[in-house]
Motif scaffolding. Structure first.
Motif, PDB file in Angstrom:
ATOM      1  N   LYS A   1       1.447 -42.088 -33.286  1.00 17.75           N
ATOM      2  CA  LYS A   1       2.432 -41.353 -32.912  1.00 17.75           C
ATOM      3  C   LYS A   1       2.813 -41.717 -31.408  1.00 17.75           C
ATOM      4  CE  LYS A   1       0.863 -37.473 -36.113  1.00 17.75           C
ATOM      5  NZ  LYS A   1      -0.163 -36.430 -35.822  1.00 17.75           N
ATOM      6  N   PHE A   2       1.791 -41.926 -30.551  1.00 15.74           N
ATOM      7  CA  PHE A   2       1.821 -42.181 -29.271  1.00 15.74           C
ATOM      8  C   PHE A   2       1.554 -43.437 -28.641  1.00 15.74           C
ATOM      9  CE2 PHE A   2       0.462 -37.906 -30.290  1.00 15.74           C
ATOM     10  CZ  PHE A   2       1.477 -36.936 -29.283  1.00 15.74           C
ATOM     11  N   LYS A   3       2.401 -43.820 -27.407  1.00 18.48           N
ATOM     12  CA  LYS A   3       2.213 -44.845 -26.996  1.00 18.48           C
ATOM     13  C   LYS A   3       0.439 -45.149 -26.547  1.00 18.48           C
ATOM     14  CE  LYS A   3       6.489 -45.886 -24.548  1.00 18.48           C
ATOM     15  NZ  LYS A   3       7.245 -45.822 -23.434  1.00 18.48           N
ATOM     16  N   GLU A   4       0.044 -46.315 -27.087  1.00 19.64           N
ATOM     17  CA  GLU A   4      -1.149 -46.933 -26.734  1.00 19.64           C
ATOM     18  C   GLU A   4      -1.522 -47.105 -25.420  1.00 19.64           C
ATOM     19  OE1 GLU A   4      -4.646 -49.285 -29.157  1.00 19.64           O
ATOM     20  OE2 GLU A   4      -3.082 -50.248 -28.151  1.00 19.64           O
ATOM     21  N   THR A   5      -1.769 -46.261 -24.524  1.00 19.94           N
ATOM     22  CA  THR A   5      -2.340 -46.560 -23.193  1.00 19.94           C
ATOM     23  C   THR A   5      -3.621 -46.465 -23.287  1.00 19.94           C
ATOM     24  OG1 THR A   5      -2.020 -44.189 -22.729  1.00 19.94           O
ATOM     25  CG2 THR A   5      -0.144 -45.386 -21.986  1.00 19.94           C
ATOM     26  N   ASN A   6      -4.287 -46.875 -21.976  1.00 18.82           N
ATOM     27  CA  ASN A   6      -5.875 -46.965 -22.156  1.00 18.82           C
ATOM     28  C   ASN A   6      -6.316 -45.712 -22.203  1.00 18.82           C
ATOM     29  OD1 ASN A   6      -7.535 -49.436 -20.658  1.00 18.82           O
ATOM     30  ND2 ASN A   6      -5.444 -49.275 -19.964  1.00 18.82           N
ATOM     31  N   ILE A   7      -5.836 -44.640 -21.501  1.00 20.23           N
ATOM     32  CA  ILE A   7      -6.576 -43.196 -21.646  1.00 20.23           C
ATOM     33  C   ILE A   7      -6.266 -42.561 -22.966  1.00 20.23           C
ATOM     34  CG2 ILE A   7      -4.477 -41.999 -20.667  1.00 20.23           C
ATOM     35  CD1 ILE A   7      -8.344 -41.382 -20.226  1.00 20.23           C
ATOM     36  N   HIS A   8      -4.852 -42.914 -23.723  1.00 22.53           N
ATOM     37  CA  HIS A   8      -4.708 -42.478 -25.158  1.00 22.53           C
ATOM     38  C   HIS A   8      -5.671 -42.957 -25.815  1.00 22.53           C
ATOM     39  CE1 HIS A   8      -2.417 -41.219 -28.566  1.00 22.53           C
ATOM     40  NE2 HIS A   8      -2.805 -42.165 -29.019  1.00 22.53           N
ATOM     41  N   LEU A   9      -5.813 -44.067 -25.867  1.00 26.13           N
ATOM     42  CA  LEU A   9      -6.717 -44.835 -26.902  1.00 26.13           C
ATOM     43  C   LEU A   9      -7.993 -44.448 -26.731  1.00 26.13           C
ATOM     44  CD1 LEU A   9      -7.627 -47.339 -28.640  1.00 26.13           C
ATOM     45  CD2 LEU A   9      -8.127 -48.519 -26.336  1.00 26.13           C
ATOM     46  N   ILE A  10      -8.663 -44.286 -25.580  1.00 25.34           N
ATOM     47  CA  ILE A  10     -10.125 -44.067 -25.593  1.00 25.34           C
ATOM     48  C   ILE A  10     -10.466 -42.378 -25.365  1.00 25.34           C
ATOM     49  CG2 ILE A  10     -10.418 -43.812 -22.786  1.00 25.34           C
ATOM     50  CD1 ILE A  10     -12.488 -46.088 -25.112  1.00 25.34           C
ATOM     51  N   ARG A  11      -9.382 -41.723 -25.164  1.00 24.06           N
ATOM     52  CA  ARG A  11      -9.766 -40.280 -25.020  1.00 24.06           C
ATOM     53  C   ARG A  11      -8.723 -39.153 -25.686  1.00 24.06           C
ATOM     54  NH1 ARG A  11      -9.134 -37.335 -19.634  1.00 24.06           N
ATOM     55  NH2 ARG A  11      -6.906 -37.629 -20.052  1.00 24.06           N
ATOM     56  N   ASP A  12      -7.465 -39.566 -25.428  1.00 26.35           N
ATOM     57  CA  ASP A  12      -6.357 -38.576 -25.857  1.00 26.35           C
ATOM     58  C   ASP A  12      -5.959 -38.893 -27.445  1.00 26.35           C
ATOM     59  OD1 ASP A  12      -6.630 -37.683 -23.519  1.00 26.35           O
ATOM     60  OD2 ASP A  12      -4.777 -38.456 -22.744  1.00 26.35           O
TER      61      ASP A  12
ATOM     62  N   THR B   1     -18.323 -53.377 -17.726  1.00 25.24           N
ATOM     63  CA  THR B   1     -17.065 -54.057 -17.721  1.00 25.24           C
ATOM     64  C   THR B   1     -15.863 -53.397 -18.315  1.00 25.24           C
ATOM     65  OG1 THR B   1     -18.463 -55.926 -17.698  1.00 25.24           O
ATOM     66  CG2 THR B   1     -16.087 -56.316 -17.772  1.00 25.24           C
ATOM     67  N   LEU B   2     -16.567 -52.963 -19.538  1.00 31.82           N
ATOM     68  CA  LEU B   2     -15.329 -51.986 -20.235  1.00 31.82           C
ATOM     69  C   LEU B   2     -14.857 -50.917 -19.436  1.00 31.82           C
ATOM     70  CD1 LEU B   2     -13.901 -51.759 -23.301  1.00 31.82           C
ATOM     71  CD2 LEU B   2     -15.556 -49.812 -23.349  1.00 31.82           C
ATOM     72  N   LEU B   3     -15.723 -50.120 -18.960  1.00 32.97           N
ATOM     73  CA  LEU B   3     -15.460 -49.060 -18.276  1.00 32.97           C
ATOM     74  C   LEU B   3     -14.527 -49.332 -16.969  1.00 32.97           C
ATOM     75  CD1 LEU B   3     -18.739 -47.065 -18.311  1.00 32.97           C
ATOM     76  CD2 LEU B   3     -16.545 -46.517 -19.612  1.00 32.97           C
ATOM     77  N   TRP B   4     -14.868 -50.363 -16.357  1.00 35.86           N
ATOM     78  CA  TRP B   4     -14.109 -50.905 -15.061  1.00 35.86           C
ATOM     79  C   TRP B   4     -12.723 -51.154 -15.517  1.00 35.86           C
ATOM     80  CZ3 TRP B   4     -11.648 -54.902 -13.379  1.00 35.86           C
ATOM     81  CH2 TRP B   4     -11.229 -54.937 -11.938  1.00 35.86           C
ATOM     82  N   ARG B   5     -12.481 -51.830 -16.644  1.00 34.38           N
ATOM     83  CA  ARG B   5     -11.430 -52.408 -17.066  1.00 34.38           C
ATOM     84  C   ARG B   5     -10.423 -51.244 -17.536  1.00 34.38           C
ATOM     85  NH1 ARG B   5     -10.028 -57.318 -19.242  1.00 34.38           N
ATOM     86  NH2 ARG B   5     -10.577 -58.817 -17.667  1.00 34.38           N
ATOM     87  N   LEU B   6     -11.126 -50.144 -18.253  1.00 36.78           N
ATOM     88  CA  LEU B   6     -10.430 -48.852 -18.631  1.00 36.78           C
ATOM     89  C   LEU B   6      -9.720 -48.349 -17.361  1.00 36.78           C
ATOM     90  CD1 LEU B   6     -12.646 -47.443 -21.369  1.00 36.78           C
ATOM     91  CD2 LEU B   6     -10.453 -48.268 -21.736  1.00 36.78           C
ATOM     92  N   GLY B   7     -10.733 -48.125 -16.221  1.00 34.38           N
ATOM     93  CA  GLY B   7     -10.329 -47.397 -15.106  1.00 34.38           C
ATOM     94  C   GLY B   7      -9.101 -48.116 -14.613  1.00 34.38           C
ATOM     95  N   HIS B   8      -9.303 -49.305 -14.765  1.00 31.32           N
ATOM     96  CA  HIS B   8      -8.129 -50.275 -13.860  1.00 31.32           C
ATOM     97  C   HIS B   8      -6.980 -50.360 -14.764  1.00 31.32           C
ATOM     98  CE1 HIS B   8     -11.112 -50.352 -10.872  1.00 31.32           C
ATOM     99  NE2 HIS B   8     -10.321 -50.715 -10.251  1.00 31.32           N
ATOM    100  N   GLY B   9      -6.872 -49.929 -16.025  1.00 30.41           N
ATOM    101  CA  GLY B   9      -5.897 -50.057 -16.935  1.00 30.41           C
ATOM    102  C   GLY B   9      -5.617 -51.501 -17.283  1.00 30.41           C
ATOM    103  N   LYS B  10      -6.614 -52.111 -17.357  1.00 27.32           N
ATOM    104  CA  LYS B  10      -6.707 -53.563 -17.881  1.00 27.32           C
ATOM    105  C   LYS B  10      -7.122 -54.126 -19.261  1.00 27.32           C
ATOM    106  CE  LYS B  10      -6.753 -55.570 -13.297  1.00 27.32           C
ATOM    107  NZ  LYS B  10      -7.049 -56.001 -12.257  1.00 27.32           N
TER     108      LYS B  10
END
Ligand SMILES: [Zn+2]
Length: 479
Positions: free
Chosen positions: A193-204, A162-171
């Motif tokens: 430093k950066f905006k906390e988007t899904n991908i920022h949080l989990i990877r970048d 569920t977490l992965l699905w939500r991450l994938g959908h920016g939810k």
């Protein structure tokens, strides 16, 4: 001048990088060896040596990173825009193996990175990536991959999926999303430093990058850090590589869920600090999960007599203990519980407790021990113990050869068995052990010590009724 620079680079590549690479590999091999033998047997000398080697390795890695940065800058200066334009231009007619939309997304992503040193390194990574057509071929059909299917089919727990699905959908409720309906800062709570988007949080995010870099070898990093979020999840779930003998897709799913969990703890718990070696924790969880799954798959099915799916009352004069355990996959907290019932199915007593960090096997053993002790103290002389772990049953019965070490609690159970009473230890499938399961699960959310129930607790009433209703016409032939 460029010519001489190229020659210099080649030489430099071979000598300086080659040397560093050799040193790095040598250190890694020695560390692996030490870890393997420490795993078998503790040795303080080896542990000390391991620490020193790890320090040395860290220095080598730093050197490598510095050199790599110099190298990338030289290449950048050498090739300049010429390289960028020819390689990254979107040209529908060009005859290339590279999926354009992916390349463009990669390029856009790089451009969106700030123009600091990292961006140079990242651009260099992309160049290596594009050069490596083999990589691209593997990814050729990337855009046709139905990511959703990958997620639901993945080797992961339902909550991870569920977490992965939500991450994938920016939810996920990241700050960048929350900012639209609250006055919270959109900046990432980890790096600020950066905006906390899904991908920022989990990877970048720098914190996440440090964690992922412990797993992803430099060759694959370009791909890992460039893909857009959905493709990224798919790619990782499909990778067939192993890390320390653990399948990458399992590690990946757990890594994501733990990063998300740690981020939340940082946000909401004042005294929380990120673990020192997060990758080890991720690996440990992945290992445990994989072991649990393989246990489920490889444990021989010990089928109890006849009907396998309902609880049976013991014969007159006997009582039955049903023991169970629960382990939270995410935080590794375990709990156990059991209940004692007489030959009419009537409640004698029950208990549950939270065990803290533990594993399935030990939690199950702890489910059994207090029940036996209680039964003896209450003066019962004929007792059946049912557990839904055949591994545990086999270990108590001394049939288990796969676990080399016998846990001390097994010894305690075995010595209880030597008292002058009749005790039968049996395997029963989970479906006939639902009450024990229910009482054990309750322990997961319990923060105190051992709790006894002299009367059946409310949360079990329904299942107890089902059990006694099902077993009205049957009794256990074994008892
Ligand atoms: Zn961040």
């Amino acid at each position: 001048m460029l010519e001489s620079r190229t020659g210099f680079l080649q030489k430099w590549n071979k000598e300086v990088f080659g040397d560093i690479r050799n040193r790095k590999n040598r250190l890694k091999r020695r560390l692996d060896g030490i870890q393997n033998s420490l795993h078998k047997k503790y040795n303080p000398f080896l542990e000390e040596l391991g620490k020193n080697l790890a320090k040395e390795l860290k220095e080598v890695l730093n050197q490598e990173e510095a050199l790599w940065f110099q190298k990338s800058r030289s290449m950048w200066i050498r090739d300049g825009d010429r390289n960028t334009r020819s390689k990254y231009k979107f040209d529908p007619d060009s005859n290339t193996d590279i999926p354009h939309n992916l390349m463009i997304r990669g390029y856009l992503k790089l451009n969106s990175l700030c123009s600091n040193e990292n961006a140079v390194v990242n651009k260099c990574k992309l160049m290596e990536f594009v050069d490596d057509l083999g990589q691209w071929r593997n990814l050729e059909n990337l855009n046709d991959i139905p990511e959703e299917r990958d997620i639901w089919k993945a080797n992961a727990t339902p909550s991870n999926k569920t977490l992965l699905w939500r991450l994938g959908h920016g939810k996920r409720p990241t700050r960048n999303r929350l900012v639209s309906w609250s006055n919270i800062s959109p900046l990432c709570p980890l790096c600020g430093k950066f905006k906390e988007t899904n991908i920022h949080l989990i990877r970048d995010c720098q914190k996440a990058v440090t964690i992922w870099n412990s797993f992803i070898n430099p060759r694959d990093r370009a791909c890992f850090y460039i893909l857009p979020v959905k493709e990224w999840i798919s790619w990782n779930l499909q990778r067939k590589v192993k890390f320390n003998n653990n399948q990458w897709n399992i590690i990946f799913a757990i890594g994501c869920s733990l990063i998300w969990k740690w981020r939340n703890k940082l946000c909401f718990e004042n005294d929380f600090e990120l673990p020192e070696e997060p990758h080890r924790i991720i690996l440990h969880h992945a290992k445990t999960l994989a072991e649990a799954w393989s246990e489920e798959l490889t444990t021989p099915k010990l089928m109890p007599v006849e009907d396998a799916h309902e609880w049976r009352k013991p014969k007159q004069g006997w009582i039955k203990i049903n023991a169970g355990r629960a382990v939270c996959i995410q935080n590794k907290m375990a709990s156990c519980g059991a209940l004692l019932r007489d030959h009419t199915g009537k409640w004698i007593c029950g208990y549950m407790t939270n065990l803290g960090l533990s594993n399935v096997f030990i939690a199950e053993l702890w489910g059994i021990y207090p029940g036996l002790k209680l039964a003896w103290d209450k003066g019962f002389k004929k007792v059946i113990v049912e557990s839904d772990s055949s591994l545990v049953v086999n270990q108590i019965l001394g049939k288990n050869t796969s676990k080399s070490s016998v846990h001390p609690i097994t010894q305690s159970i075995k010595s209880l068995l030597l008292y002058s009473w009749e005790v039968e230890i049996k395997y029963s499938p989970r479906s006939s052990n639902m009450c024990a399961d229910g009482i054990a699960k309750k322990g997961l959310s319990w923060l105190g010590g051992l709790v006894y129930y002299n009367d059946p607790p409310n949360f079990l009433l329904r299942q107890l009724r089902l059990d006694s209703w099902d077993s009205t016409c049957r009794s256990d032939p074994g008892g």
